[in-house]
Write a protein that holds these residues in place. Structure first.
Motif, short mmCIF file in Angstrom:
data_model
loop_
_atom_site.label_atom_id
_atom_site.label_comp_id
_atom_site.label_asym_id
_atom_site.label_seq_id
_atom_site.Cartn_x
_atom_site.Cartn_y
_atom_site.Cartn_z
N LEU A 139 -23.62 39.24 16.44
CA LEU A 139 -22.80 38.25 15.74
C LEU A 139 -23.70 37.33 14.90
O LEU A 139 -23.32 36.94 13.78
N LEU A 146 -20.93 32.55 13.90
CA LEU A 146 -20.21 33.42 14.84
C LEU A 146 -20.90 33.42 16.21
O LEU A 146 -20.25 33.37 17.26
N ALA A 150 -19.61 31.81 20.01
CA ALA A 150 -19.60 32.59 21.25
C ALA A 150 -20.39 31.89 22.35
O ALA A 150 -19.94 31.81 23.50
N LEU A 226 -11.94 31.88 20.56
CA LEU A 226 -13.14 32.50 19.99
C LEU A 226 -12.78 33.65 19.05
O LEU A 226 -13.28 33.73 17.92
N ILE A 227 -11.93 34.55 19.51
CA ILE A 227 -11.58 35.74 18.70
C ILE A 227 -10.87 35.33 17.42
O ILE A 227 -11.18 35.83 16.32
N ASN A 230 -13.42 33.62 14.99
CA ASN A 230 -14.35 34.56 14.37
C ASN A 230 -13.66 35.45 13.34
O ASN A 230 -14.25 35.79 12.30
N SER A 252 -16.68 40.30 19.05
CA SER A 252 -16.03 39.11 19.61
C SER A 252 -15.19 39.51 20.82
O SER A 252 -15.18 38.83 21.84
#
Length: 282
Positions: A139, A146, A150, A226-227, A230, A252
């Motif tokens: 990432l 990114l 995470a 998070l997903i 990103n 991700s």
């Protein structure tokens, strides 16, 4: 092999270090190939769209190698951890030979959970850690933002679990204490004591399950964030090809999958901590 030793995870790892070491090597090899798949799929997508088939062939070779290592590891693991369970059972039977049969039976069952942890939970934890590291690195390769998102989620998850640890310990202790009385209660052959015993087991198991569900819920909210972040960042702020966007979303999600293994690992470790203390008693 385990006579006159403390029956802990550390002892098992020390006594069976070479056998377990081979399983860990296979686990790391399998995980390393697994975490490369989304990257190679991304390369294959971009390659096929531009008329290049070599990345597609590389993807196929990677999947074949992953399959072979996975089969070999599972065949080998069964034999290694079966041996550990036998040696652990012998040591527990000798160490607690003076206990009532009910407590002896329960502690042998609890002791086997140490081997179960080595075979089932610890490999998942090792794979998860490797997925964390590799996913974060890749990432970062696409964008430092990114990777930072995470890592921020990972720190948040660890802090959240710290709030739950004492609760897991408390209910595992109550469950183990009740399990030690099971055989003696069954020997009474009376309906009422058995019903009370089973009801208590159910109550403790429900408490553990509810605590784990709350933990999962909070962690899953972080992972969803998070997903989505990103995906939004990759499409709005990066000059990314379709293959790159697929890889970013895949890594991700891999990070999220590894994170979902954490509650199981932490809860198992809380339970084993209590069991280990119990197994040191005479």
């Amino acid at each position: 092999m385990l006579r006159n030793r403390k029956l802990t995870i550390g002892t098992l790892l020390s006594v069976f270090r070479w056998r377990v070491g081979i399983t860990w090597f296979l686990i790391l090899s399998e995980t390393a190939l697994t975490v490369l798949i989304p990257l190679f799929i991304g390369f294959a997508i971009d390659g096929l769209l531009s008329g290049q088939f070599q990345p597609f062939v590389h993807l196929g070779a990677l999947m074949v190698a992953l399959t072979l290592i996975g089969v070999i590891r599972r065949i080998y693991d069964t034999r290694v951890y079966g041996t550990i369970r036998v040696e652990l059972g012998k040591a527990l039977a000798a160490h607690f030979s003076n206990l009532p049969i009910s407590s002896l039976n329960a502690r042998i069952g609890m002791g086997r959970e140490l081997a179960d942890f080595l075979e089932e939970i610890l490999p998942s934890a090792i794979s998860g850690i490797m997925q964390f590291v590799v996913s974060a690195i890749l990432l970062f390769y696409f964008s430092p933002v990114l990777a930072l998102s995470a890592c921020g989620v990972l720190v948040g998850m660890i802090c959240i679990y710290a709030l739950f640890h004492s609760t897991f310990w408390q209910w595992n202790r109550a469950l183990n204490e009740q399990m030690e009385h099971q055989v003696s209660i069954l020997e009474q052959r009376r309906v009422r004591p058995v019903l009370v015993h089973l009801t208590k087991l159910r109550r403790f198991e429900v408490k553990l399950s509810d605590t784990e569900a709350y933990l999962y819920g909070v962690i899953f909210v972080l992972l969803i964030g998070l997903i989505l972040f990103n995906l939004w960042f990759a499409t709005q702020n990066l000059d990314a090809t379709p293959g790159m966007i697929f890889s970013i979303v895949s890594y991700s999600w891999e990070f999220a999958e590894a994170a979902l293994a954490l509650p199981i690992t932490f809860q198992s470790w809380s339970r084993l901590s209590e069991i280990t203390v119990r197994l040191q008693r005479g």
